[in-house]
Design an enzyme around this catalytic site. Sequence first.
Site, PDB file in Angstrom:
ATOM      1  N   ASP A  38      43.768  40.690  43.840  1.00  0.00           N
ATOM      2  CA  ASP A  38      42.870  40.330  44.930  1.00  0.00           C
ATOM      3  C   ASP A  38      41.403  40.391  44.502  1.00  0.00           C
ATOM      4  O   ASP A  38      41.009  41.257  43.715  1.00  0.00           O
ATOM      5  CB  ASP A  38      43.108  41.304  46.095  1.00  0.00           C
ATOM      6  CG  ASP A  38      42.260  40.991  47.294  1.00  0.00           C
ATOM      7  OD1 ASP A  38      42.473  39.933  47.908  1.00  0.00           O
ATOM      8  OD2 ASP A  38      41.376  41.806  47.624  1.00  0.00           O
ATOM      9  N   GLU A  63      43.296  35.754  42.347  1.00  0.00           N
ATOM     10  CA  GLU A  63      42.587  35.142  43.473  1.00  0.00           C
ATOM     11  C   GLU A  63      41.122  35.074  43.044  1.00  0.00           C
ATOM     12  O   GLU A  63      40.366  36.016  43.237  1.00  0.00           O
ATOM     13  CB  GLU A  63      42.734  35.973  44.755  1.00  0.00           C
ATOM     14  CG  GLU A  63      42.129  35.266  45.958  1.00  0.00           C
ATOM     15  CD  GLU A  63      41.514  36.204  46.983  1.00  0.00           C
ATOM     16  OE1 GLU A  63      41.229  35.754  48.096  1.00  0.00           O
ATOM     17  OE2 GLU A  63      41.299  37.388  46.665  1.00  0.00           O
TER      18      GLU A  63
END
Length: 835
Positions: free
Chosen positions: A504, A557
């Site tokens: 993330d 990401e």
Amino acid sequence: MTPRPTPSGSDPKKSAAKAAKSVKKAAEKAAEKAVTKKTAAKKPDPVAEKAPAKKAVAKKAAEQNAVSKAVTKKTAAKTANKGPAKTKKVATPVPASPPEVLAAIPASPEVPAADRDRLLSGTHHDPHGVLGAHPVPGGVAFRVFRPYARAVTVAAGDVRADLHDDGDGFFTGLLALREVPPYRLLVAYEETVQDTEDPYGFLPALGDLDLHLIGEGRHEQLWTALGAQPMTHQGATGTRFTVWAPNARGVRVAGTFNFWDGSAFAMRSLGSTGIWELFVPGVGEGELYKFEITRPDGSKTLRADPLARRTEVPPSTSSIIHASHHEWGDGEWLARRAEGSPAHEAPFSVYEIHLPSWRPGLTYRQLAEQLPAYVKDLGFTHVELMPVAEHPFGGSWGYQVTGFYAPTARLGTPDDFKYLVDALHQAGIGVLMDWVPAHFPRDDWALAEFDGRTLYEHEDPLRAAHPDWGTLEFDYGRREVRNFLVANAIYWCEEFHIDGLRVDAVASMLYLDYSREPGQWVPNVHGGRENLDAVDFLQEMNATVYRRVPGVVTIAEESTAWDGVTRATHHMGPGGFGGLGFGLKWNMGWMHDSLDYMAHEPVHRKYHHHEMTFSMVYAYSENYVLPISHDEVVHGKRSLVSKMPGDWWQQRANLRAYLAFMWAHPGKQLLFMGQEFAQGAEWSEAHGPDWWLLDPAYGAEADHRGVRDLVRDLNIVYRHTPALWQRDTDPSGFQWIVGDASEDNVFAFLRYDAEGSPLLAVSNLSPVVRPNYRLGAPDDVPAWLESLNTDLAKYGGGDVTNPDIVKPDPQAWHGRPASIQLTLPPLATVWLRPA
């Protein structure tokens, strides 16, 4: 990701206040009784009476008696520990004699004042050097620190020796022994006697190799060295507690096993590593614990274990001693995974899930009964779980982690989570999970200023505070912190058989100026904005995970144009950096552009045609995933079907056409839960998907079921069509037929598999039927057959199809020597394969 502020968790010390108060009251009573140390109920202690006439004789006799009996008992104990003799003899039973009580010589050295003060204040680095049993001139000195105890007796075989109460919980005695015998402690409290091994009678339970690797920041299985580890040590069962706290003046372990009073459980510092260790016998699985840390300024803080493998259910915050007992049944899956093709060359369609809200109220084991069957029926190859690591605030969806090594206790135990992963694997479904090494919350019972100073976070305030989320950023340049995170990535893959990590907020890690204004960040040593420490960390993490766990994939990401996110770490790029080493990267550009295009009314789409074609300019710069994730259907962004223009029929038609365009586009697919059946409302973690839309009693159920049926068929055809996935990262696997038909809102392209077999994808994103629409075609394919049409009636469409075989004409078109004519249904995508 959209994290939210995290409230502080509860303190277990408060929950145990009543018990602690009771213990303290008992201790005060014990202190009063300790003034008269020996009561009539106790056996006489001639040495303690200190009768002058008998002193010399009694002392000499006691020494000889104690030495003789201790040697005899120790020899017997050693012989017994060796197990049964080779030749067994039948002995005549002898009635057991009561244990002999010896008296400890009062001349035993008491705990020195300096050590006493440090033990009382919780600032002793080497409690084992003071407490326990130690050979001294004249025998063996026993020193025990047990606040609230009425009396302490040393038990060595059948010998008992009462220690002297020196006040403040210290008990000492000198026994005239030649060496330290195997012994136990009988600790008498107000209403009970505790029979236990002495924690200070054990050597360190952490090996030199572990300490060396931790010191180097290279312990790839850090969770086996730090945290709470149930074990057998020197023949005793118990739990080894270890924690990294280099700035602490002292560390003690507190838990349910000591009424949350760690006074008697001081840990020792293991050299310069910053590691504190204590083996506590008799303590096992299920006990709650925390570390009581004395900060450099003398204040104290009670902290959850950074490497706890199990935690209490939030808002409670204690760590729990855990050992896994799950027996895996996914060996066949792991073998196939290790031998299979890499993710970018394999079918890879992902169903993203927030476990707590997918079916609210279900546990891991209950989810295991429903989730694998549902995902398998829809044909997805993988699930991606939003963060499952423990987090205090459910509204953060798991993106503000406090327990990096513990699956959230909201849904069950770590073994329960393993059971779910196992069930998915046995159903043929891979398991990805979101991993959050970019930041952590400021809760004062977790990682923030863990030992009183900056430790896991960067010491520079400009680099410690995350500007967007009110959290703290890790210090990636500190080897122990990097080790904590790299080992954590390995931990999930090795211990929980996770097949991949979606990392993330990578962009926030890579740039020193991320969300910062001028003056709020300091350039790196080269004067640039790149966070060199974070680059090194990500490269190390990826290289280590791929080396240790065959067949896994890491996914970034990453929302910028950073060069080489999915390039190998040893291949240098034009910017002078090696690749970051990820296997795949989320294509955030494609997601934003394509959704922006679809949101426009068809009459205006011709002015935004490039938004659907621009992605092919950079489609092969990285190994991409096309993500329609949770972030796109929350906080006012509306659900996927609600983004589409037009009436209800047109919205669903647009959605179906868009999904088929997405599945045909180079790159892997990811779809968030609820979007597979055209949920109209935004997702909420409070209630999850609107499953009632699929209830046959609901009037529009067929509309939603039709979209779900399409998603199933997309996955089925996709899996069986290598042209759609085999050359996702190879430019020769894609050819435009027509990419500039903006007036018609038409897109047509070819995908090729490794053998050169094509699939033709055509999208008509206007609301009109286009009969006899001519498209250029390869002249080496004699006939085409429709393999998927999003306008089929069973999906909720108008059933405008091409039912017959389509043969090319020799008429040149779109720069090709042959062409075909198709009927293009409105707001639909059609796939054709060679007949």
